[in-house]
Design a protein around this motif. Structure first.
Motif, PDB file in Angstrom:
ATOM      1  N   GLU A 195      49.180  66.356 -25.907  1.00 31.33           N
ATOM      2  CA  GLU A 195      49.116  67.710 -26.498  1.00 31.33           C
ATOM      3  C   GLU A 195      50.178  68.299 -25.637  1.00 31.33           C
ATOM      4  O   GLU A 195      49.921  69.680 -26.353  1.00 31.33           O
ATOM      5  N   SER A 245      53.263  69.365 -27.855  1.00 29.27           N
ATOM      6  CA  SER A 245      53.087  69.941 -29.537  1.00 29.27           C
ATOM      7  C   SER A 245      52.671  71.300 -28.641  1.00 29.27           C
ATOM      8  O   SER A 245      53.384  72.217 -29.344  1.00 29.27           O
ATOM      9  N   ALA A 246      52.649  71.307 -27.154  1.00 30.95           N
ATOM     10  CA  ALA A 246      52.543  73.095 -26.797  1.00 30.95           C
ATOM     11  C   ALA A 246      53.858  73.057 -26.057  1.00 30.95           C
ATOM     12  O   ALA A 246      54.212  74.392 -25.553  1.00 30.95           O
ATOM     13  N   ALA A 273      58.382  75.000 -32.693  1.00 30.35           N
ATOM     14  CA  ALA A 273      56.773  74.606 -32.376  1.00 30.35           C
ATOM     15  C   ALA A 273      55.985  74.385 -33.633  1.00 30.35           C
ATOM     16  O   ALA A 273      55.306  73.523 -33.297  1.00 30.35           O
ATOM     17  N   GLU A 274      56.149  74.927 -34.783  1.00 33.62           N
ATOM     18  CA  GLU A 274      55.272  73.878 -35.602  1.00 33.62           C
ATOM     19  C   GLU A 274      55.472  72.312 -35.825  1.00 33.62           C
ATOM     20  O   GLU A 274      54.399  71.467 -36.432  1.00 33.62           O
ATOM     21  N   GLU A 275      56.623  72.156 -35.459  1.00 32.21           N
ATOM     22  CA  GLU A 275      56.951  70.786 -36.248  1.00 32.21           C
ATOM     23  C   GLU A 275      56.213  70.047 -34.649  1.00 32.21           C
ATOM     24  O   GLU A 275      56.207  68.877 -35.351  1.00 32.21           O
ATOM     25  N   LEU A 276      56.780  70.271 -34.147  1.00 29.73           N
ATOM     26  CA  LEU A 276      55.766  69.824 -32.480  1.00 29.73           C
ATOM     27  C   LEU A 276      54.601  68.977 -32.492  1.00 29.73           C
ATOM     28  O   LEU A 276      54.424  68.517 -32.528  1.00 29.73           O
ATOM     29  N   ALA A 277      54.094  70.738 -33.146  1.00 32.71           N
ATOM     30  CA  ALA A 277      52.527  70.447 -33.723  1.00 32.71           C
ATOM     31  C   ALA A 277      52.378  69.136 -34.889  1.00 32.71           C
ATOM     32  O   ALA A 277      51.230  68.024 -34.121  1.00 32.71           O
ATOM     33  N   GLU A 278      53.428  69.664 -35.741  1.00 36.97           N
ATOM     34  CA  GLU A 278      52.741  68.351 -36.725  1.00 36.97           C
ATOM     35  C   GLU A 278      52.659  66.840 -35.941  1.00 36.97           C
ATOM     36  O   GLU A 278      52.235  65.901 -36.464  1.00 36.97           O
ATOM     37  N   THR A 323      52.860  65.068 -33.275  1.00 32.36           N
ATOM     38  CA  THR A 323      52.558  65.163 -31.828  1.00 32.36           C
ATOM     39  C   THR A 323      51.279  64.757 -33.066  1.00 32.36           C
ATOM     40  O   THR A 323      50.448  63.674 -32.473  1.00 32.36           O
ATOM     41  N   SER A 324      50.586  65.636 -33.132  1.00 30.14           N
ATOM     42  CA  SER A 324      49.302  65.011 -34.741  1.00 30.14           C
ATOM     43  C   SER A 324      49.070  64.267 -35.402  1.00 30.14           C
ATOM     44  O   SER A 324      48.164  63.778 -35.033  1.00 30.14           O
TER      45      SER A 324
END
Length: 315
Positions: A233, A236-237, A297-302, A304-305
């Motif tokens: 979490e 992803s931030a 940032a968008e790739e990190l969020a994807e 990690t999710s």
């Protein structure tokens, strides 16, 4: 008697100081984007609720980046050796070679801020953290970000966001030199960059540096399943705090391999050290470092999710 500036800052509240920092950072971003003087009053209008400027969100986000940039620079300068330590550091240059710098004359392309068409350029040298580039004319100013486009081994180019560090004039008629630091790239491109650097390093001895330097520093971080989910979490931030037995170097870029203890789940990411503090535990000293990940940032969020879903699905 204290200087007037210190007295004024000492009298300001935390909220007032925060507001001043926001205003100063926003003013810097506006002046960079316009290339001309912008008054504080004009910048303050952007901070008013209900401002109708279509560029408001972009400028506000940019001002946060300016604050982060300034804070990182302050921390980097504070971490530099004291004058009495300079001779000791100079006597052991191999300890400062965090990344192998590989001399290579190769054609690349640059996309300057505000341009739509890439410009031809040539590499002078390249490392995991950045590059020196030869161009006809530098078309940016300090701290601006450009895109560096490098041919891949299989022919598909990789695109890297990079920040201006400095520039200089070359010999008469030879153009200008530009030093940049890589700041963000897609995770698929980091593997290609590593492969490019490895091939270049194996093709020569890079002025004899291979003995002491390495392509990059690797940091292995292992967690229990639930610990990894909690850490993802934060990742992803865009950042993560870690405790390590040896000090890192503020400003250095490294490769962080984040995995579970059983190695069933892992993530390999570029990260930059943005802060560090010493922790004393009895006679032992450990180091708590703050990492900022160098991916969109968008790739990190994807990423990690997806990893959180994998961990949950295997239970």
């Amino acid at each position: 008697m204290k200087p007037r500036q210190d007295s004024l800052l000492g009298q300001a509240s935390q909220d007032e100081l925060t507001a001043c920092i926001r205003l100063l950072a926003l003013n810097v971003v506006q002046q960079r984007s316009k290339g001309e003087f912008t008054s504080f009053r004009d910048s303050a209008e952007m901070l008013r609720p209900g401002s109708a400027d279509p560029n408001k969100l972009e400028l506000i986000v940019g001002s946060r980046n300016v604050v982060e940039e300034a804070l990182e620079l302050v921390r980097t300068l504070a971490a530099e050796p004291k004058p009495e330590q300079a001779d000791e550091v100079a006597a052991k240059p191999e300890e400062r070679r965090r990344h192998m710098r590989i001399a290579v004359a190769a054609p690349i392309k640059l996309l300057w801020p505000g341009d739509e068409t890439p410009t031809a350029a040539r590499l002078q040298d390249i490392s995991w953290g950045g590059a020196a580039i030869k161009v006809d004319k530098v078309k940016m100013v300090s701290s601006d970000t450009l895109k560096v486009i490098i041919p891949g081994i299989q022919g598909t180019p990789i695109t890297i966001d990079a920040k201006y560090l400095r520039s200089w004039k070359l010999d008469e008629g030879a153009g200008e030199g530009l030093a940049v630091r890589f700041t963000s790239m897609a995770t698929r491109d980091q593997d290609e960059l590593e492969a490019i650097l490895l091939r270049l390093a194996q093709s020569g001895d890079s002025d004899g540096q291979r003995e002491h330097a390495r392509l990059h520093q690797r940091l292995d971080l292992q967690f229990e399943g639930d610990e990894l989910k909690a850490s993802l979490e934060d990742i992803s931030a865009g950042g993560l705090g870690v405790t390590v037995p040896e000090p890192l170097e503020i400003g250095q870029s490294l490769q962080a391999v984040i995995s579970t203890f059983d190695d069933k789940h892992s993530l390999k990411l570029r990260a930059r050290v943005v802060r560090q503090e010493t922790i004393s535990m009895g006679k032992t000293e450990l180091y708590h470092a703050g990492l900022k990940f160098e991916h969109p940032a968008e790739e990190l969020a994807e990423l990690t999710s997806a990893l959180i879903s994998q961990i949950g699905g295997n239970r």
